[in-house]
Design a protein around this motif. Structure first.
Motif, PDB file in Angstrom:
ATOM      1  N   THR A 123       0.611 -22.428   4.049  1.00 57.95           N
ATOM      2  CA  THR A 123       1.359 -23.676   3.947  1.00 57.95           C
ATOM      3  C   THR A 123       0.884 -24.739   4.936  1.00 57.95           C
ATOM      4  OG1 THR A 123       3.375 -22.750   3.003  1.00 57.95           O
ATOM      5  CG2 THR A 123       3.646 -24.668   4.403  1.00 57.95           C
ATOM      6  N   ARG A 124       0.618 -25.942   4.412  1.00 53.01           N
ATOM      7  CA  ARG A 124       0.329 -27.165   5.180  1.00 53.01           C
ATOM      8  C   ARG A 124      -0.777 -26.970   6.222  1.00 53.01           C
ATOM      9  NH1 ARG A 124       4.385 -31.450   3.685  1.00 53.01           N
ATOM     10  NH2 ARG A 124       5.996 -30.274   2.596  1.00 53.01           N
ATOM     11  N   SER A 125      -1.839 -26.312   5.840  1.00 53.61           N
ATOM     12  CA  SER A 125      -2.899 -26.014   6.793  1.00 53.61           C
ATOM     13  C   SER A 125      -4.112 -26.921   6.660  1.00 53.61           C
ATOM     14  CB  SER A 125      -3.331 -24.546   6.651  1.00 53.61           C
ATOM     15  OG  SER A 125      -2.314 -23.693   7.096  1.00 53.61           O
ATOM     16  N   PHE A 141     -12.370 -20.840   8.879  1.00 57.45           N
ATOM     17  CA  PHE A 141     -11.655 -21.929   8.215  1.00 57.45           C
ATOM     18  C   PHE A 141     -12.594 -22.690   7.284  1.00 57.45           C
ATOM     19  CE2 PHE A 141      -9.700 -26.164   7.956  1.00 57.45           C
ATOM     20  CZ  PHE A 141      -8.416 -25.802   7.565  1.00 57.45           C
ATOM     21  N   VAL A 142     -12.102 -23.014   6.095  1.00 57.12           N
ATOM     22  CA  VAL A 142     -12.852 -23.797   5.115  1.00 57.12           C
ATOM     23  C   VAL A 142     -12.190 -25.158   4.992  1.00 57.12           C
ATOM     24  CG1 VAL A 142     -13.653 -23.971   2.732  1.00 57.12           C
ATOM     25  CG2 VAL A 142     -13.506 -21.724   3.845  1.00 57.12           C
ATOM     26  N   ARG A 143     -12.933 -26.186   5.344  1.00 61.65           N
ATOM     27  CA  ARG A 143     -12.404 -27.548   5.172  1.00 61.65           C
ATOM     28  C   ARG A 143     -12.575 -27.955   3.710  1.00 61.65           C
ATOM     29  NH1 ARG A 143     -10.498 -31.113   8.494  1.00 61.65           N
ATOM     30  NH2 ARG A 143     -10.518 -30.732  10.743  1.00 61.65           N
ATOM     31  N   PRO A 144     -11.501 -28.324   3.036  1.00 63.36           N
ATOM     32  CA  PRO A 144     -11.599 -28.626   1.607  1.00 63.36           C
ATOM     33  C   PRO A 144     -12.343 -29.928   1.349  1.00 63.36           C
ATOM     34  CG  PRO A 144      -9.397 -29.107   2.419  1.00 63.36           C
ATOM     35  CD  PRO A 144     -10.137 -28.457   3.545  1.00 63.36           C
ATOM     36  N   GLY A 145     -12.971 -29.963   0.184  1.00 65.22           N
ATOM     37  CA  GLY A 145     -13.670 -31.171  -0.222  1.00 65.22           C
ATOM     38  C   GLY A 145     -12.926 -31.879  -1.338  1.00 65.22           C
ATOM     39  N   ARG A 146     -13.421 -31.719  -2.544  1.00 62.59           N
ATOM     40  CA  ARG A 146     -12.899 -32.470  -3.679  1.00 62.59           C
ATOM     41  C   ARG A 146     -11.606 -31.854  -4.220  1.00 62.59           C
ATOM     42  NH1 ARG A 146     -17.247 -32.096  -6.396  1.00 62.59           N
ATOM     43  NH2 ARG A 146     -16.659 -30.293  -7.651  1.00 62.59           N
ATOM     44  N   ASN A 147     -10.622 -32.722  -4.494  1.00 65.66           N
ATOM     45  CA  ASN A 147      -9.390 -32.380  -5.235  1.00 65.66           C
ATOM     46  C   ASN A 147      -8.433 -31.452  -4.484  1.00 65.66           C
ATOM     47  OD1 ASN A 147      -9.823 -33.936  -7.535  1.00 65.66           O
ATOM     48  ND2 ASN A 147     -11.107 -32.369  -8.479  1.00 65.66           N
ATOM     49  N   TRP A 148      -8.451 -31.458  -3.149  1.00 68.25           N
ATOM     50  CA  TRP A 148      -7.477 -30.639  -2.431  1.00 68.25           C
ATOM     51  C   TRP A 148      -6.218 -31.452  -2.158  1.00 68.25           C
ATOM     52  CZ3 TRP A 148      -7.173 -25.728  -2.452  1.00 68.25           C
ATOM     53  CH2 TRP A 148      -6.337 -25.039  -1.556  1.00 68.25           C
ATOM     54  N   TYR A 149      -5.121 -30.738  -1.874  1.00 68.71           N
ATOM     55  CA  TYR A 149      -3.849 -31.402  -1.627  1.00 68.71           C
ATOM     56  C   TYR A 149      -3.912 -32.210  -0.329  1.00 68.71           C
ATOM     57  CZ  TYR A 149      -2.454 -27.978  -5.100  1.00 68.71           C
ATOM     58  OH  TYR A 149      -2.375 -27.217  -6.242  1.00 68.71           O
ATOM     59  N   PRO A 150      -3.485 -33.488  -0.345  1.00 72.68           N
ATOM     60  CA  PRO A 150      -3.666 -34.369   0.820  1.00 72.68           C
ATOM     61  C   PRO A 150      -3.079 -33.822   2.121  1.00 72.68           C
ATOM     62  CG  PRO A 150      -2.975 -35.637  -1.094  1.00 72.68           C
ATOM     63  CD  PRO A 150      -2.879 -34.188  -1.480  1.00 72.68           C
ATOM     64  N   GLN A 151      -1.889 -33.214   2.082  1.00 78.11           N
ATOM     65  CA  GLN A 151      -1.275 -32.665   3.285  1.00 78.11           C
ATOM     66  C   GLN A 151      -1.370 -31.135   3.320  1.00 78.11           C
ATOM     67  OE1 GLN A 151       2.616 -34.111   4.354  1.00 78.11           O
ATOM     68  NE2 GLN A 151       2.247 -36.068   3.358  1.00 78.11           N
ATOM     69  N   GLY A 152      -2.220 -30.606   2.479  1.00 80.28           N
ATOM     70  CA  GLY A 152      -2.305 -29.153   2.396  1.00 80.28           C
ATOM     71  C   GLY A 152      -1.318 -28.623   1.381  1.00 80.28           C
ATOM     72  N   CYS A 153      -1.591 -27.444   0.865  1.00 87.50           N
ATOM     73  CA  CYS A 153      -0.701 -26.837  -0.109  1.00 87.50           C
ATOM     74  C   CYS A 153       0.575 -26.354   0.565  1.00 87.50           C
ATOM     75  CB  CYS A 153      -1.390 -25.680  -0.825  1.00 87.50           C
ATOM     76  SG  CYS A 153      -2.159 -24.488   0.285  1.00 87.50           S
ATOM     77  N   ASN A 154       1.621 -26.202  -0.222  1.00 85.75           N
ATOM     78  CA  ASN A 154       2.906 -25.744   0.297  1.00 85.75           C
ATOM     79  C   ASN A 154       3.325 -24.482  -0.444  1.00 85.75           C
ATOM     80  OD1 ASN A 154       5.335 -26.568   2.060  1.00 85.75           O
ATOM     81  ND2 ASN A 154       6.276 -26.066   0.103  1.00 85.75           N
ATOM     82  N   ALA A 155       3.632 -23.410   0.301  1.00 86.55           N
ATOM     83  CA  ALA A 155       3.978 -22.125  -0.311  1.00 86.55           C
ATOM     84  C   ALA A 155       3.001 -21.843  -1.456  1.00 86.55           C
ATOM     85  CB  ALA A 155       5.410 -22.141  -0.808  1.00 86.55           C
TER      86      ALA A 155
END
Length: 575
Positions: A68-70, A84-98
């Motif tokens: 959550t929110r990472s 840690f993998v820094r997301p690139g294209r199409n990831w959730y702006p504030q990180g995924c939740n649950a």
């Protein structure tokens, strides 16, 4: 030749000290990963790290963990070392939740979990790249989703995070953008009048608010579907995962007699809820879950993992006995997840420190209480803290749990690191280096180090060099190994008193001289004592409020101290 010999000894010692930081036969909860700083309390100037609601899946020989929110996610080859993998294209702006994650036949990895509850399903065949594609269809009103694709290719979505609504499910059309197919079905809800562990509050004591049901996760094993769910609240020591079982993903689901499955209400770090189950190295299942820290805010959390099994009767269970002590790592053949046998040498021992700020005294470092911490008056190389074990002991491992005190950090940062040295001594005058982190540039907020060679020592000293936060604060300085005294005796006069409210039971015993604490073990059969509750101190009584009203139980108890564990008491039955 003498000079050459001396040089070889020095070089050998250097190699030994380096090797002490490389051995990884064990791990210790909470997991030591580079947790992200949260931003959703930044308007109140509250800075803290957190990790919760882990979704862990295996994909093409590697493991991926979504939290959550990472602002990204982690990958690992062994479930122990995470990058840690820094997301690139199409990831959730504030990180995924649950988040939810699902590996479909090692061809596509799916993830979903937008904080808004309205989301498309993301997918990729290269999660290490950080790049994802998004299905064009949007699913609405989903909190704590769980995507599951069965062996026949049929897809399902399950969700729920509420103290009102149940866990629900629906079939999706996998071949048509994962749009909804058919009707939404209510699967099951909390039954607090019957299931004591589902009641809200610390130790299930809140009689006003109803518990939350959340975080479904479906595991298929031997043709059965095990639907796990979290309850009653993420901020409590009793946060846990229960399970219902069915012959079809959409049910009907039956409550398993052994529940909750993942439960760790006692000890240093509490809670084991809202998690996921993954098949790890050597065919061993693992359950990843959330632990409550809750110092700065209720939502300050850490991650844990425990070995999972399915017995001959198909009962799913999770081993949390000595759940925050060293355990064998997932890649150790034949021993993965087992308790290593190293005891806590530092519990209740005297502590001295270079400086102290306010009332945050160094005694907090050995009290095994999550919410207390030591705060130094400065953050520099002159700061140290020292534990007197009172007697020499064989030291095998050390864990440093840092705390965020007014850290003023928000979001994801590059280059964070913790540098320090830990020394051991027999007399408090002559010191040997046990752990050398002078040149370590890793972010290790819950650093755990297994020594390559056990060290015989009475005094253990932490010397600060450089940490990423403005303040040097540590919540617990834990030293593991074996003392050279006797293990304690098993408790006598072990009695059980089930209350008129059959969800509650009082367990009593005669305190044992020399005990640090006790493990209460219980289950639905004499050979199924799958649950445990660690109790420190010598009060000799414990109230448990987590039973099922119509279930018969079996209980036993053991004593432990720094020298070892007693024999298990006789198993007693309670109707």
């Amino acid at each position: 030749m003498k000079k050459l010999g001396s040089l070889m000894v020095i070089l050998g010692m250097a190699v030994l000290l380096h090797a002490q930081d490389m051995r990884q036969d064990t791990y210790c909860n909470p997991l030591n990963i580079d947790y992200t700083y949260m931003i959703y309390n930044s308007d109140k100037d509250i800075s803290y790290r957190s990790g919760a609601d882990p979704a862990v899946v295996k994909f093409r020989g590697e493991y991926y963990m979504f939290v959550t929110r990472s602002n990204g996610y982690w990958r690992s080859k062994d479930l122990l070392n995470w990058e840690f993998v820094r997301p690139g294209r199409n990831w959730y702006p504030q990180g995924c939740n649950a988040p939810a994650a699902h590996n479909y036949k090692d061809s596509v990895l799916y993830v979903t979990g937008d904080p808004s509850g309205a989301m498309s399903i993301l997918y990729t065949d290269d999660p290490a790249s950080g790049n994802w594609e998004a299905t064009p269809a949007i699913l609405h009103d989903l909190q704590d989703p769980d995507l599951f694709i069965d062996d026949d290719g049929k897809a399902y979505m399950f969700w729920g995070s509420s103290n009102v609504f149940p866990i629900r499910g629906m079939e999706l059309d996998k071949n048509h953008r994962f749009i909804k197919k058919g009707e939404t079905k209510e699967l099951f809800a909390l039954d607090m009048p019957k299931h004591g562990w589902e009641r809200f509050g610390e130790n299930h004591t809140d009689t006003v608010l109803g518990g939350y049901i959340e975080g479904p996760w479906l595991t298929k094993h031997n043709g059965k579907y095990y639907m796990q769910y979290g309850a009653p609240g993420t901020e409590f020591n009793v946060y846990a995962d229960g399970v219902y079982v069915a012959d079809h993903p959409m049910g009907p689901y039956t409550y398993q007699k052994h529940n909750p499955v993942s439960y760790k209400p006692g000890g240093y770090m509490n809670g084991a809820g809202h998690g996921s189950t993954v098949l790890g190295p050597g065919g061993q299942y693992w359950h990843f879950a959330s632990m409550s820290l809750s110092i700065n805010v209720n939502w300050e959390r850490r991650l844990c993992m425990f070995p999972v099994g399915f017995d001959k009767d198909g009962i799913m269970y999770c081993d949390t006995r000595f759940g925050d002590y060293p355990r064998y790592a997932p890649a150790v053949p034949g021993k993965a997840g087992q308790f290593r046998g190293w005891m806590l040498l530092s519990y209740g021992k005297p502590v001295t420190a270079s400086t102290t700020k306010g009332n945050f005294n160094p005694s907090a470092l050995t009290d095994e209480l999550t919410k207390t911490f030591w705060l130094a008056a400065a953050n520099d190389e002159r700061q140290w803290v020292q534990i007197d074990l009172e007697k020499p002991a064989d030291v095998h491992a050390i864990q440093i749990n840092y705390h965020d005190y007014q850290s003023n950090m928000y979001g994801r940062y590059e280059g964070l690191h913790h540098r320090y040295v830990i020394e051991g001594s027999l007399d408090g005058q002559n010191w040997n280096v046990l752990v050398d982190r002078k040149e370590s540039y890793k972010d290790t907020p819950n650093d755990y180090v297994e020594l390559a060679i056990p060290q015989f020592a009475r005094y253990i000293r932490y010397k600060n060099i450089d940490i990423p936060t403005p303040n040097l604060a540590i919540s617990e300085f834990r030293v593991f190994g074996l003392g050279n005294g006797k293990a304690p005796l098993a408790p006598k006069k072990f009695t059980l008193e089930r209350h008129a409210d059959r969800r509650d039971i009082t367990i009593s015993w005669e305190p044992v001289k020399g005990a640090q604490g006790y493990n209460i073990l219980w289950g639905i059969a004499p050979d199924k004592l799958y649950s445990s509750w660690m109790v420190y101190g010598n009060e000799g009584k414990h109230l448990m409020k987590s039973l099922t009203t119509d279930q018969k139980y079996y209980f036993a108890i053991e004593t432990f101290n720094e020298n070892g564990i007693s024999q298990l008491s006789a198993v007693k039955e309670v109707e």
